[in-house]
Design an enzyme around this catalytic site. Structure first.
Site, short mmCIF file in Angstrom:
data_model
loop_
_atom_site.label_atom_id
_atom_site.label_comp_id
_atom_site.label_asym_id
_atom_site.label_seq_id
_atom_site.Cartn_x
_atom_site.Cartn_y
_atom_site.Cartn_z
N SER A 171 4.74 43.16 2.45
CA SER A 171 5.65 44.03 3.00
C SER A 171 5.49 43.64 4.14
CB SER A 171 4.67 45.07 2.15
OG SER A 171 5.79 46.06 2.54
N TYR B 42 -0.96 52.14 -0.80
CA TYR B 42 0.22 50.88 -0.61
C TYR B 42 0.12 50.28 0.69
CZ TYR B 42 4.22 47.86 -1.94
OH TYR B 42 5.32 47.17 -1.25
P1 NAP Z 1 9.52 46.56 -9.64
O1 NAP Z 1 10.88 46.53 -10.42
O2 NAP Z 1 8.66 48.21 -9.51
O3 NAP Z 1 8.46 45.90 -10.27
C1 NAP Z 1 7.12 45.93 -9.96
C2 NAP Z 1 6.43 44.69 -11.39
O4 NAP Z 1 5.73 44.65 -11.71
C3 NAP Z 1 7.14 44.62 -12.39
O5 NAP Z 1 7.08 43.69 -13.53
C4 NAP Z 1 5.63 45.59 -12.78
O6 NAP Z 1 5.70 45.94 -14.73
C5 NAP Z 1 4.71 45.21 -13.04
N1 NAP Z 1 3.85 45.98 -12.85
C6 NAP Z 1 3.26 46.80 -11.99
N2 NAP Z 1 1.79 47.20 -12.87
C7 NAP Z 1 1.29 46.38 -13.68
C8 NAP Z 1 0.56 46.34 -14.68
N3 NAP Z 1 -0.65 47.22 -14.39
N4 NAP Z 1 0.75 44.93 -15.22
C9 NAP Z 1 1.67 44.97 -15.69
N5 NAP Z 1 2.84 44.69 -14.65
C10 NAP Z 1 2.87 45.48 -13.65
O7 NAP Z 1 9.67 46.49 -8.03
P2 NAP Z 1 9.93 45.06 -7.07
O8 NAP Z 1 10.14 45.87 -5.99
O9 NAP Z 1 10.56 44.52 -8.02
O10 NAP Z 1 8.04 45.14 -6.84
C11 NAP Z 1 7.28 43.24 -6.56
C12 NAP Z 1 6.90 43.17 -5.79
O11 NAP Z 1 7.62 43.02 -3.96
C13 NAP Z 1 5.39 44.60 -5.14
O12 NAP Z 1 4.53 44.11 -5.67
C14 NAP Z 1 6.12 44.95 -4.02
O13 NAP Z 1 5.01 45.54 -3.45
C15 NAP Z 1 6.89 43.89 -3.46
N6 NAP Z 1 7.63 44.73 -2.32
C16 NAP Z 1 8.58 45.35 -2.68
C17 NAP Z 1 9.49 45.87 -2.09
C18 NAP Z 1 10.91 46.76 -2.17
O14 NAP Z 1 11.66 46.73 -1.20
N7 NAP Z 1 11.30 46.94 -3.63
C19 NAP Z 1 9.43 45.31 -0.34
C20 NAP Z 1 8.06 44.69 -0.12
C21 NAP Z 1 7.44 44.18 -0.96
P3 NAP Z 1 6.73 47.48 -15.81
O15 NAP Z 1 7.71 46.68 -15.37
O16 NAP Z 1 5.89 47.05 -16.56
O17 NAP Z 1 6.17 48.60 -14.60
#
Ligand code: NAP
Length: 252
Positions: free
Chosen positions: A144, A157
């Protein structure tokens, strides 16, 4: 696609593949010719459909990644049923927002468990198999901007994502000589559920957009293509690297 950038014949496990960045990574792997094992607790039907549309194979594996021991068991079962596995993308992650003075222990523990502890335990399970069978493999961790910066109102986080960089570098140092590549992608601000609250806050969303040199939020596919590169033979000499995919945020 040249062979150096192809994932043909490779099986890649992606955590949190049902939505957002994980879904973007699954689809990008499929486009590059790889098979996807999608891990999560929610229905993967949409991702399965998108991957199938690219002519690739998708298998859904149910697992709550808050339970690190359960995740290890899931990984070992996946190796037996669908292995050998060539790559692991530790994408699943959660975020909790509160001022530091109000931050709860539960919000600290839940985020650290999913974002850091399970990431390490799955990597360890994968590394053990690869080393035992003298196989090469690739791990891509999703870091991130908060692996580099402090942020506000996201104490656990930020701690977890700084930890992701440390673990990435540690595993790279231990396993590079075994033919295992461990690297990270650091997404900037991407349009997913994770950033829904930020995008709905007019002040924060305007401030964030104004600071992104590319002039737009990122999309899951922007991250997917970077992950494919780190999973493909083209990146065989990369170890412990973190690749920002951020529209220029860190360069600013
Ligand atoms: P998201 O849409 O909220 O997706 C998060 C994913 O993690 C979902 O598939 C969620 O499943 C899964 N997850 C969370 N807790 C879980 C658990 N206990 N067991 C199984 N699955 C679980 O967010 P995203 O933005 O795509 O995030 C993906 C990664 O990118 C994360 O590591 C996040 O920190 C990182 N990231 C995101 C951004 C951004 O701007 N979006 C920036 C930097 C880094 P459910 O749908 O079932 O909850």
């Amino acid at each position: 696609m040249t062979a150096r950038f192809s994932l043909a014949g490779r099986t890649i496990i992606v955590t949190g593949a049902n939505t957002g960045i994980g879904q973007g990574i699954a689809v990008a792997i499929a486009r590059a010719g790889g098979s996807v094992l999608g891990v999560g607790r929610s229905s993967m039907e949409e991702t399965e459909r998108l991957v199938a549309a690219e002519g690739a194979r998708f298998t859904a594996l149910t697992c709550d990644l808050a339970d690190a021991a359960g995740a290890r068991t899931m990984f070992d079962a996946a190796w037996e049923a669908h292995g050998p596995i060539d790559g692991l993308v530790n994408n699943a992650g959660i975020i909790r927002r509160a001022d530091a003075v109000d931050f709860t222990e539960a919000d600290w523990d839940e985020v650290m468990d999913v974002n850091l502890k399970t990431l390490f335990m799955l990597s360890q399970a994968f590394g053990r198999k690869l080393i035992a069978e003298s196989r090469r493999g690739k791990i891509v961790n999703i870091a991130s901007m908060l692996s580099f910066q402090g942020g506000i109102r996201v104490a656990s986080y930020t701690a977890s994502k700084h930890g992701v960089l440390g673990v990435t570098r540690l595993l790279a140092c231990e396993w590079a000589s075994r033919g295992i590549n461990v690297n990270a992608v650091a997404p900037g601000y991407i349009e997913t559920n994770n950033t829904d609250a930020l995008r709905k806050d007019p002040d924060r969303s305007t401030a964030i957009l104004a600071r992104i040199p590319a002039g737009r939020w990122g999309r899951p596919e922007d991250i997917g293509d970077a992950a494919v590169f780190l999973l493909a033979p083209a990146s065989d000499y990369m170890h412990g690297a973190v690749v920002p995919v951020d529209g220029g945020w860190l360069a600013r």
